[in-house]
Write a protein that holds these residues in place. Sequence first.
Motif, PDB file in Angstrom:
ATOM      1  N   ARG A 183       0.881  -1.157   0.000  1.00 24.77           N
ATOM      2  CA  ARG A 183       0.000   0.000   0.000  1.00 24.77           C
ATOM      3  C   ARG A 183       0.923   1.212   0.000  1.00 24.77           C
ATOM      4  O   ARG A 183       1.574   1.511   1.001  1.00 24.77           O
ATOM      5  CB  ARG A 183      -0.863  -0.010   1.255  1.00 24.77           C
ATOM      6  CG  ARG A 183      -1.757   1.194   1.399  1.00 24.77           C
ATOM      7  CD  ARG A 183      -2.427   1.185   2.747  1.00 24.77           C
ATOM      8  NE  ARG A 183      -1.508   1.543   3.810  1.00 24.77           N
ATOM      9  CZ  ARG A 183      -1.584   1.071   5.052  1.00 24.77           C
ATOM     10  NH1 ARG A 183      -2.507   0.193   5.381  1.00 24.77           N
ATOM     11  NH2 ARG A 183      -0.728   1.459   5.969  1.00 24.77           N
ATOM     12  N   VAL A 184       0.990   1.888  -1.150  1.00 23.88           N
ATOM     13  CA  VAL A 184       1.843   3.072  -1.274  1.00 23.88           C
ATOM     14  C   VAL A 184       0.959   4.296  -1.073  1.00 23.88           C
ATOM     15  O   VAL A 184      -0.049   4.452  -1.773  1.00 23.88           O
ATOM     16  CB  VAL A 184       2.531   3.111  -2.658  1.00 23.88           C
ATOM     17  CG1 VAL A 184       3.390   4.359  -2.797  1.00 23.88           C
ATOM     18  CG2 VAL A 184       3.365   1.846  -2.860  1.00 23.88           C
ATOM     19  N   ILE A 251       3.693 -10.830   1.331  1.00 23.64           N
ATOM     20  CA  ILE A 251       4.286 -10.023   2.393  1.00 23.64           C
ATOM     21  C   ILE A 251       3.725  -8.613   2.253  1.00 23.64           C
ATOM     22  O   ILE A 251       4.129  -7.849   1.371  1.00 23.64           O
ATOM     23  CB  ILE A 251       5.827 -10.037   2.280  1.00 23.64           C
ATOM     24  CG1 ILE A 251       6.344 -11.485   2.327  1.00 23.64           C
ATOM     25  CG2 ILE A 251       6.450  -9.193   3.393  1.00 23.64           C
ATOM     26  CD1 ILE A 251       7.835 -11.630   2.052  1.00 23.64           C
ATOM     27  N   GLY A 252       2.740  -8.288   3.085  1.00 22.82           N
ATOM     28  CA  GLY A 252       2.018  -7.021   2.974  1.00 22.82           C
ATOM     29  C   GLY A 252       2.762  -5.888   3.660  1.00 22.82           C
ATOM     30  O   GLY A 252       3.105  -5.995   4.836  1.00 22.82           O
ATOM     31  N   CYS A 253       3.013  -4.811   2.921  1.00 27.09           N
ATOM     32  CA  CYS A 253       3.780  -3.678   3.446  1.00 27.09           C
ATOM     33  C   CYS A 253       3.048  -2.363   3.202  1.00 27.09           C
ATOM     34  O   CYS A 253       2.171  -2.277   2.347  1.00 27.09           O
ATOM     35  CB  CYS A 253       5.146  -3.608   2.756  1.00 27.09           C
ATOM     36  SG  CYS A 253       6.201  -5.031   3.089  1.00 27.09           S
ATOM     37  N   ALA A 254       3.442  -1.345   3.958  1.00 24.13           N
ATOM     38  CA  ALA A 254       2.975   0.022   3.720  1.00 24.13           C
ATOM     39  C   ALA A 254       4.199   0.864   3.405  1.00 24.13           C
ATOM     40  O   ALA A 254       5.207   0.782   4.111  1.00 24.13           O
ATOM     41  CB  ALA A 254       2.268   0.552   4.952  1.00 24.13           C
ATOM     42  N   ALA A 255       4.115   1.640   2.326  1.00 25.39           N
ATOM     43  CA  ALA A 255       5.265   2.459   1.917  1.00 25.39           C
ATOM     44  C   ALA A 255       4.815   3.893   1.705  1.00 25.39           C
ATOM     45  O   ALA A 255       3.672   4.141   1.307  1.00 25.39           O
ATOM     46  CB  ALA A 255       5.889   1.894   0.644  1.00 25.39           C
ATOM     47  N   GLU A 256       5.725   4.812   1.964  1.00 25.12           N
ATOM     48  CA  GLU A 256       5.424   6.228   1.718  1.00 25.12           C
ATOM     49  C   GLU A 256       6.055   6.662   0.407  1.00 25.12           C
ATOM     50  O   GLU A 256       7.251   6.472   0.190  1.00 25.12           O
ATOM     51  CB  GLU A 256       5.973   7.079   2.851  1.00 25.12           C
ATOM     52  CG  GLU A 256       5.094   7.051   4.084  1.00 25.12           C
ATOM     53  CD  GLU A 256       5.747   7.741   5.267  1.00 25.12           C
ATOM     54  OE1 GLU A 256       6.538   8.675   5.047  1.00 25.12           O
ATOM     55  OE2 GLU A 256       5.468   7.307   6.394  1.00 25.12           O
ATOM     56  N   ALA A 257       5.235   7.267  -0.456  1.00 26.11           N
ATOM     57  CA  ALA A 257       5.745   7.745  -1.739  1.00 26.11           C
ATOM     58  C   ALA A 257       6.537   9.029  -1.542  1.00 26.11           C
ATOM     59  O   ALA A 257       6.203   9.845  -0.683  1.00 26.11           O
ATOM     60  CB  ALA A 257       4.584   7.988  -2.697  1.00 26.11           C
ATOM     61  N   ALA A 258       7.582   9.189  -2.358  1.00 27.82           N
ATOM     62  CA  ALA A 258       8.389  10.411  -2.290  1.00 27.82           C
ATOM     63  C   ALA A 258       7.773  11.514  -3.142  1.00 27.82           C
ATOM     64  O   ALA A 258       8.143  12.676  -3.022  1.00 27.82           O
ATOM     65  CB  ALA A 258       9.815  10.111  -2.757  1.00 27.82           C
ATOM     66  N   HIS A 259       6.835  11.158  -4.020  1.00 27.32           N
ATOM     67  CA  HIS A 259       6.210  12.125  -4.938  1.00 27.32           C
ATOM     68  C   HIS A 259       4.933  11.514  -5.494  1.00 27.32           C
ATOM     69  O   HIS A 259       4.725  10.298  -5.409  1.00 27.32           O
ATOM     70  CB  HIS A 259       7.176  12.476  -6.078  1.00 27.32           C
ATOM     71  CG  HIS A 259       7.665  11.252  -6.817  1.00 27.32           C
ATOM     72  ND1 HIS A 259       6.948  10.671  -7.849  1.00 27.32           N
ATOM     73  CD2 HIS A 259       8.766  10.479  -6.644  1.00 27.32           C
ATOM     74  CE1 HIS A 259       7.612   9.606  -8.287  1.00 27.32           C
ATOM     75  NE2 HIS A 259       8.714   9.461  -7.569  1.00 27.32           N
ATOM     76  N   ARG A 260       4.084  12.368  -6.123  1.00 34.30           N
ATOM     77  CA  ARG A 260       2.837  11.869  -6.691  1.00 34.30           C
ATOM     78  C   ARG A 260       2.911  11.638  -8.198  1.00 34.30           C
ATOM     79  O   ARG A 260       2.009  11.034  -8.786  1.00 34.30           O
ATOM     80  CB  ARG A 260       1.692  12.837  -6.405  1.00 34.30           C
ATOM     81  CG  ARG A 260       1.213  12.780  -4.949  1.00 34.30           C
ATOM     82  CD  ARG A 260      -0.246  13.160  -4.889  1.00 34.30           C
ATOM     83  NE  ARG A 260      -0.705  13.304  -3.514  1.00 34.30           N
ATOM     84  CZ  ARG A 260      -1.986  13.386  -3.165  1.00 34.30           C
ATOM     85  NH1 ARG A 260      -2.930  13.353  -4.091  1.00 34.30           N
ATOM     86  NH2 ARG A 260      -2.327  13.522  -1.906  1.00 34.30           N
TER      87      ARG A 260
END
Lengths: 311, 311
Positions: A183-184, A251-260
């Motif tokens: 999930r980004v 393997i479910g992860c959460a990631a933060e986007a650096a840009h849109r």
Amino acid sequence: MGSTGPGHRPREQGTRPPLGFAVHDLLRHTSEAGEGLLEEHRADPTALTVVLADVGVLLDGASALHGLALLDGVEPMAQVLLGTRAGTPILATGLDPVALQRLAAHGDRAVADLRMLATAGQVPQTQVGYLAQARSLLAWHATHPFCSRCGAATRLSCAGSRRDCDGCGARHFPRTDPVVIMRVSAGDAVLLGRQRRYPPGTYSCLAGFVEPGETIEAAVARETFEEAGVRVGSVRYVLSQPWPFTSQLMIGCAAEAAHRALDVDLDELEDARWFERDEVHAMLEGRHPDGLVVPPPVAVAHHLIHAFARG
Amino acid sequence: MGSTGPGHRPREQGTRPPLGFAVHDLLRHTSEAGEGLLEEHRADPTALTVVLADVGVLLDGASALHGLALLDGVEPMAQVLLGTRAGTPILATGLDPVALQRLAAHGDRAVADLRMLATAGQVPQTQVGYLAQARSLLAWHATHPFCSRCGAATRLSCAGSRRDCDGCGARHFPRTDPVVIMRVSAGDAVLLGRQRRYPPGTYSCLAGFVEPGETIEAAVARETFEEAGVRVGSVRYVLSQPWPFTSQLMIGCAAEAAHRALDVDLDELEDARWFERDEVHAMLEGRHPDGLVVPPPVAVAHHLIHAFARG
């Protein structure tokens, strides 16, 4: 005596319907599996088996567990030990589709699709867990009758937790493929995409196989960049799920986007875009104006997306 | 343009020497790999290659990267594309041990063991990352010359990210085995064990393969119970590492024990016991009275144990 306890429920799940295939209460015997282990458990008069042909599962009313007498006169393609439950052996038997249909043509019996079964709640979740293990193991046996090292025939050994080659002596073990699914997010928006094979209107998390020489976090970053052109910052593990189509560890992860900014790989995806939190709520609740939806709770993506919507 | 950024450093690492094999800065081209991709990159005059025979690595001074001219007149066992770095193709070439030794007998060249190389800091950590990917991929090709479905010969395709069977048409993909490795703690004590094959005095975290139909959390609980008789409560993911012996994804977790009573499987382990925090400090600092130690920083176990010692 099971291998999962209350402490091992997937996190971020709240009161949603359960994640599919993730509940399992058998004591596995892989570490002690030697010659004769399968025969010993098969001779136990209380032994039960699940019966599959590919993703077709034999049901008898609301159960996928059957006594071994059901198989009298039937020649299995493969038979393996899944484990024991309070001492009762639970086996898995693989049949060809014709033999499965023949068995199903009696009494309350029917054939159900494994994916549907995990969603429908027709049988207990523990049985769905046994079926996931069974499907992955039986599919591996079905695709490994020969030795990858020397080309000779291999045979099932150690109650199904190994295949041995009498040609070169190689021992082969069942394969499980780690897959990252992420999930980004960027602030109040989440990045979802759709593959052409998805049901109409369905958007889900991006995902991909972990490659040799790669960490989980690097796989999340690489797949997100390859599929959507988005760089991610921090990556956080959330929850995992066995996915038996054919043998994946999600393997479910959460990631933060650096840009849109997006650069979608249209060979891989039909579309990918940002969804604001309100829109995700509408998708989860089945009231999106364009009929867009997210995958059902059986899939890990649902739980990742639901946790995002909750904020 | 690498697939890992500062956000993907393993957590809980602090200022310890780096985790081995986890740094990697190549742009992988697996998703675009088709016929001719390897040939195209091999024709690039700037292309570089790592050269291995099993775990033996060819060095030239302080580098494991070589120009392709080095291979003139040498018949590789396999050659694959690892990726590109700022446009420069990086290949991996597998040789038989005799050919490797012959190449090493010139100038500043030498053969180093991959495990030693990751520890010694002789070459840049990025190159250790390339070598991890190379070793896993080349070992997979070496053990898969035949099709597991039909027994016919397979051939390397898609620049090494696939093997194809011309007999039955099956496509085979490199294998990566997920392994859980867990720091199990109870208050101020941590559970460590030793396998007979460990160097004398070494105690480490328990570990084991994730099985088909199993979550990460369930695998941690099952392996801890099988090996030490200990039930665990909550399980938390900490960090991951590629481990190229031969192709594992190490999934590092922290788990809380439900009790201290042990029932060690002496077939699997030589010993397992609880270590108080003070004793762990002594092991980390090389001043344990009985000479006991934990694995070096190259291994994920070191970082899990170090984080425990820090409290």
